[in-house]
Design a protein around this motif. Structure first.
Motif, PDB file in Angstrom:
ATOM      1  N   SER A 191       0.471  -1.139  -0.033  1.00 50.67           N
ATOM      2  CA  SER A 191       0.083  -0.055  -0.312  1.00 50.67           C
ATOM      3  C   SER A 191       0.807   1.240   0.028  1.00 50.67           C
ATOM      4  N   ALA A 192       2.187   1.353   0.166  1.00 48.85           N
ATOM      5  CA  ALA A 192       3.037   2.299   0.324  1.00 48.85           C
ATOM      6  C   ALA A 192       3.110   3.263  -0.966  1.00 48.85           C
ATOM      7  N   SER A 193       2.975   2.689  -1.900  1.00 47.51           N
ATOM      8  CA  SER A 193       3.273   3.331  -3.236  1.00 47.51           C
ATOM      9  C   SER A 193       1.980   4.088  -3.566  1.00 47.51           C
ATOM     10  N   THR A 194       0.750   3.444  -3.334  1.00 49.41           N
ATOM     11  CA  THR A 194      -0.585   4.148  -3.295  1.00 49.41           C
ATOM     12  C   THR A 194      -0.542   5.168  -2.565  1.00 49.41           C
ATOM     13  N   ILE A 195      -0.218   5.147  -1.231  1.00 47.61           N
ATOM     14  CA  ILE A 195      -0.369   6.006  -0.382  1.00 47.61           C
ATOM     15  C   ILE A 195       0.608   7.279  -0.459  1.00 47.61           C
ATOM     16  N   SER A 196       1.770   6.883  -1.093  1.00 45.38           N
ATOM     17  CA  SER A 196       2.691   7.996  -1.555  1.00 45.38           C
ATOM     18  C   SER A 196       2.221   8.854  -2.660  1.00 45.38           C
ATOM     19  N   ASP A 197       1.714   8.078  -3.563  1.00 41.73           N
ATOM     20  CA  ASP A 197       1.218   9.000  -4.757  1.00 41.73           C
ATOM     21  C   ASP A 197       0.059   9.649  -4.470  1.00 41.73           C
ATOM     22  N   PHE A 198      -0.650   9.347  -3.554  1.00 45.07           N
ATOM     23  CA  PHE A 198      -1.961   9.839  -3.199  1.00 45.07           C
ATOM     24  C   PHE A 198      -1.585  11.281  -2.374  1.00 45.07           C
ATOM     25  N   ILE A 199      -0.706  11.124  -1.416  1.00 41.63           N
ATOM     26  CA  ILE A 199      -0.042  12.147  -0.598  1.00 41.63           C
ATOM     27  C   ILE A 199       0.574  13.095  -1.566  1.00 41.63           C
ATOM     28  N   ASP A 200       1.426  12.904  -2.588  1.00 46.00           N
ATOM     29  CA  ASP A 200       1.950  13.595  -3.518  1.00 46.00           C
ATOM     30  C   ASP A 200       1.018  14.706  -4.599  1.00 46.00           C
ATOM     31  N   LYS A 201       0.022  14.014  -4.748  1.00 49.12           N
ATOM     32  CA  LYS A 201      -1.082  14.388  -5.712  1.00 49.12           C
ATOM     33  C   LYS A 201      -1.561  15.557  -5.101  1.00 49.12           C
ATOM     34  N   HIS A 202      -2.016  15.390  -3.635  1.00 49.58           N
ATOM     35  CA  HIS A 202      -2.880  16.278  -2.998  1.00 49.58           C
ATOM     36  C   HIS A 202      -1.944  17.142  -2.099  1.00 49.58           C
ATOM     37  N   PRO A 203      -1.573  18.207  -2.240  1.00 44.28           N
ATOM     38  CA  PRO A 203      -0.684  19.062  -1.472  1.00 44.28           C
ATOM     39  C   PRO A 203      -1.097  19.369  -0.068  1.00 44.28           C
ATOM     40  N   SER A 204      -2.502  19.440   0.193  1.00 44.18           N
ATOM     41  CA  SER A 204      -3.091  19.633   1.497  1.00 44.18           C
ATOM     42  C   SER A 204      -3.134  18.523   2.164  1.00 44.18           C
ATOM     43  N   LEU A 205      -3.161  17.431   1.812  1.00 45.54           N
ATOM     44  CA  LEU A 205      -3.143  16.260   2.348  1.00 45.54           C
ATOM     45  C   LEU A 205      -1.546  15.969   2.859  1.00 45.54           C
ATOM     46  N   LYS A 206      -0.808  16.385   1.944  1.00 46.65           N
ATOM     47  CA  LYS A 206       0.731  16.266   2.523  1.00 46.65           C
ATOM     48  C   LYS A 206       1.037  17.098   3.559  1.00 46.65           C
ATOM     49  N   MET A 207       0.562  18.418   3.546  1.00 47.63           N
ATOM     50  CA  MET A 207       0.378  19.338   4.834  1.00 47.63           C
ATOM     51  C   MET A 207      -0.278  18.587   5.986  1.00 47.63           C
ATOM     52  N   LEU A 208      -1.453  18.160   5.736  1.00 52.10           N
ATOM     53  CA  LEU A 208      -2.209  17.312   6.746  1.00 52.10           C
ATOM     54  C   LEU A 208      -1.096  15.954   7.672  1.00 52.10           C
ATOM     55  N   ALA A 209      -0.570  15.620   6.744  1.00 49.66           N
ATOM     56  CA  ALA A 209       0.193  14.137   6.938  1.00 49.66           C
ATOM     57  C   ALA A 209       1.522  14.633   7.823  1.00 49.66           C
ATOM     58  N   LEU A 210       2.016  16.097   7.402  1.00 45.84           N
ATOM     59  CA  LEU A 210       3.233  16.467   8.155  1.00 45.84           C
ATOM     60  C   LEU A 210       2.636  16.751   9.460  1.00 45.84           C
ATOM     61  N   SER A 211       1.551  17.538   9.493  1.00 47.31           N
ATOM     62  CA  SER A 211       1.011  17.907  10.855  1.00 47.31           C
ATOM     63  C   SER A 211       0.803  16.581  11.730  1.00 47.31           C
ATOM     64  N   PHE A 212       0.098  15.564  11.302  1.00 47.86           N
ATOM     65  CA  PHE A 212       0.256  14.355  11.986  1.00 47.86           C
ATOM     66  C   PHE A 212       1.458  14.043  12.569  1.00 47.86           C
ATOM     67  N   LEU A 213       2.508  14.300  11.590  1.00 47.05           N
ATOM     68  CA  LEU A 213       4.144  13.921  12.431  1.00 47.05           C
ATOM     69  C   LEU A 213       4.319  14.631  13.279  1.00 47.05           C
ATOM     70  N   ILE A 214       3.931  15.934  13.224  1.00 46.43           N
ATOM     71  CA  ILE A 214       4.136  16.840  14.293  1.00 46.43           C
ATOM     72  C   ILE A 214       3.592  16.521  15.520  1.00 46.43           C
ATOM     73  N   VAL A 215       2.324  16.058  15.433  1.00 48.52           N
ATOM     74  CA  VAL A 215       1.562  15.463  16.742  1.00 48.52           C
ATOM     75  C   VAL A 215       2.156  14.296  17.113  1.00 48.52           C
ATOM     76  N   VAL A 216       2.628  13.375  16.361  1.00 45.69           N
ATOM     77  CA  VAL A 216       3.304  12.296  17.058  1.00 45.69           C
ATOM     78  C   VAL A 216       4.760  12.577  17.722  1.00 45.69           C
ATOM     79  N   GLY A 217       5.327  13.364  17.092  1.00 50.21           N
ATOM     80  CA  GLY A 217       6.682  14.030  17.657  1.00 50.21           C
ATOM     81  C   GLY A 217       6.305  14.371  19.188  1.00 50.21           C
ATOM     82  N   THR A 218       5.133  15.251  19.080  1.00 50.10           N
ATOM     83  CA  THR A 218       5.070  15.629  20.314  1.00 50.10           C
ATOM     84  C   THR A 218       4.671  14.839  21.518  1.00 50.10           C
TER      85      THR A 218
END
Length: 252
Positions: free
Chosen positions: A171-198
């Protein structure tokens, strides 16, 4: 072969496999965003090696579970708070995740194109794999400790980890392509990672944040973003407007 007919073994296996997949979502997101800085031709290989590394790390930690559980013993105290090896790994791993996520957001939105291409060349394939390896250790530690708390059968735990990583590889390739295709989703994913880091940093100080709250917030945000993506897509088709594209770390 009697264990094959034991329903408790199968329930434990299915439960742990599902849990490993859920716990691996943030790992997939992190890997997908990191490998997007590489040329397209290298991205599938980087995803494969990154997830294979995650599987190897978890299995090695599992087989050395006695050492892993000793990491929970206090090494020293700071202001009356006991600090263990696990706390140190979570603390520095959380800081690393916060730093990387923040820098990815900055480079995607504000970074100069030339600086981005230079950064992509500077890191290179092995540099990305090293970064994946660092965060894999952090994600794997909590995953293994959780697995040990649920199941006391090492072969079942190893099988669950292998199956979950295979599912993530598929599933990684599909998820990666989907995140790359939708910029707002990439920002949301990065925000998730900030939450996880916190959360990782908080847990290193014995401040426990229920994972259910974090995952619910992620699921709710993803549901809202999915609606927004469909709405923006419909509006773009009507107006013939191209979506916004984020800056890349390396040319295709």
């Amino acid at each position: 072969m009697e264990w094959l007919a034991n329903p408790e073994i199968w329930v434990a296996f299915l439960t742990l496999t599902a849990l490993e997949i859920v716990l691996g979502i943030d790992n997939i997101i992190f890997i997908s965003i990191l490998v997007s800085r590489l040329p397209k031709a290298q991205q599938p290989k980087a995803r494969f090696f990154g997830l294979a590394l995650a599987m190897g790390t978890r299995i090695l930690l599992l087989l050395s579970i006695t050492w892993v559980m000793r990491l929970t013993a206090d090494l020293f105290q700071v202001f009356g708070q006991g600090i263990s090896g696990r706390d140190l790994i979570l603390f520095f791993g959380g800081l690393f995740l916060l730093f990387k996520s923040t820098m990815e957001i900055y480079h995607s939105l504000e970074g100069a194109e030339e600086a981005q291409q230079a950064a992509g060349k500077a890191y290179g394939f092995m540099g990305i794999i090293v970064q994946i390896a660092i965060i894999d250790i952090v994600f794997s530690l909590d995953s293994v400790i959780t697995a040990v708390g649920l199941v006391d059968n090492v072969p079942v735990m190893v099988a669950a980890i292998v199956i979950s990583v295979i599912v993530m590889m598929l599933s990684a390739s599909t998820i990666s392509d989907f995140i790359d295709k939708h910029p707002s989703l990439k920002m949301l994913a990065l925000s998730f990672l900030i939450v996880v880091g916190t959360v990782l940093v908080a847990e290193s100080f014995e401040v426990h944040v229920p994972k259910g709250y974090v995952y619910f917030a992620m699921a709710f945000s993803l549901a809202v973003e999915a609606i927004n993506i469909r709405l923006r897509g419909a509006m773009a088709r009507k107006k013939g407007v191209e979506p916004v594209h984020l800056r890349k770390g390396a040319p295709d």
